[in-house]
Motif scaffolding. Structure first.
Motif: not given
Length: 365
Positions: A145-146, A141-143, A176-177, A173, A117
């Motif tokens: 974190q990216k 949230n994911e956004e 984060h994945s 990507e 993250d």
């Protein structure tokens, strides 16, 4: 005196079964449906967590991948995850990160779950570089974190000179994945660059399954990905020489060597009204190295060939690398030190470079 008789146990009366109404039946069916939905969500969530690159990723056959055109997906083979050398490398990297962040009471236990993250990577970046990033401390949230990962990786790439070298071994990507290979690639590169007092496991490689969609067809292949090589390449260990002995056992003699080198260098730099006093700091941008090579060999180095006032890390690395190229063209062996070590003001590396010049040109007036 009469004794009290114990009371007889009361008979157990079984409750009469209640007739199940149509509403009860519907409620039972509803609960069963909700339970099934929860189980399906849990299954989907587990699959989302066990995404490609994650150690427990399901080994799906390539025909089950849903990829976009030219999209590529990699999965590390299970046999590589249990390889002792791979496990040892992960442990070494975890121990290094924990040592760096000990003052902040940050403890990493799992490279994937704790780094994906960007939170720990941000703290590691700030500790290693001394720079403070203007990003939110915590992002759920994911956004968010990216976005943080993008800032952190861009800064790391600049420090590592990734754009200059054209490498693309990690990105937002892949990190984060939870792609373990991308995470380890990044950490190994950082260890090579900042040279912490750790010994990375040598010659670690993993088997990867690679699936790519091209012209509507899924192409499948297996590759072996190298994560580390020998230590002299990683930068954690090199053959000991006289400077190692001077640093470890004769610091008084080291000062004499430094003074001799300063005298030798100034004898030539003074011809252009330049002078140095601190070897580790005044050569880290490569400018004096380039100028010194021109003076020693009697040629003029055009200013467009290097950066006269370098500000960025990449510019300094370019200057030092260019000086190394000049040395080789003039018959010297390429220095054992890396340009990044000189730029990072590693005194031992800088002394090795300068001492080689001294040995060849000490008789030049």
């Amino acid at each position: 005196m009469s004794t009290l008789r114990p009371k007889s146990p009361r008979p157990i009366i079984e409750p009469k079964p209640k007739d199940e109404t149509i509403w009860d039946k519907l409620g039972t069916l509803g609960r069963k449906k909700r339970i099934k939905e929860v189980q399906e969500v849990q299954t989907e969530g587990k699959y989302a967590i066990d995404s490609p690159g994650y150690p427990t990723a399901p080994q799906l056959p390539p025909e089950e991948y849903n990829l976009e055109e030219n999209e590529e997906r990699c999965i590390i083979e299970q046999n590589s995850l249990s390889d002792p050398k791979f496990v040892e490398l992960c442990d070494v990297l975890i121990e290094w990160i924990n040592d760096e962040l000990a003052s902040q009471r940050i403890i990493v236990q799992n490279l994937i779950e704790d780094l994906y993250d960007g939170q720990v990577l941000q703290k590691l970046l700030e500790k290693l570089t001394g720079d403070k990033l203007d990003v939110p401390e915590v992002t759920q949230n994911e956004e968010g974190q990216k976005q943080k990962l993008a800032v952190v990786l861009a800064h790391f790439n600049q420090v590592l000179g990734v754009q200059r070298l054209g490498h693309n071994k990690w990105n937002v990507e892949s990190i984060h994945s939870k792609n373990i290979v991308a995470i380890i690639r990044l950490l190994v590169s950082l260890a090579r660059h900042f040279r912490p007092p750790v010994r990375l496991t040598e010659n670690v490689s993993v088997d990867m399954s690679v699936v790519k969609k091209k012209d509507g067809q899924l192409m499948y292949k297996k590759v072996k990905e190298s994560l580390t090589t020998a230590y002299d390449d990683v930068g954690m260990r090199c053959e000991r020489d006289a400077f190692d002995t001077l640093f470890d056992h004769a610091p008084d003699k080291l000062q004499i060597v430094k003074k001799s080198l300063v005298t030798f260098i100034n004898k030539h730099l003074n011809k252009m009204n330049f002078e140095v006093t601190e070897l580790e700091t005044q050569f880290h941008d490569g400018v004096y190295l380039v100028i010194l090579m021109g003076l020693l060999e009697g040629f003029f180095v055009p200013h467009y060939a290097f950066h006269l006032t370098p500000q960025e890390f990449d510019q300094k690395v370019h200057n030092v690398s260019f000086a190394f190229e000049l040395m080789q063209e003039c018959g010297l062996h390429r220095p054992k030190a890396r340009p990044e070590d000189v730029v990072n003001m590693d005194l031992k590396s800088t002394l090795r470079v300068l001492y080689n010049l001294f040995l060849k040109y000490k008789t030049i007036v």
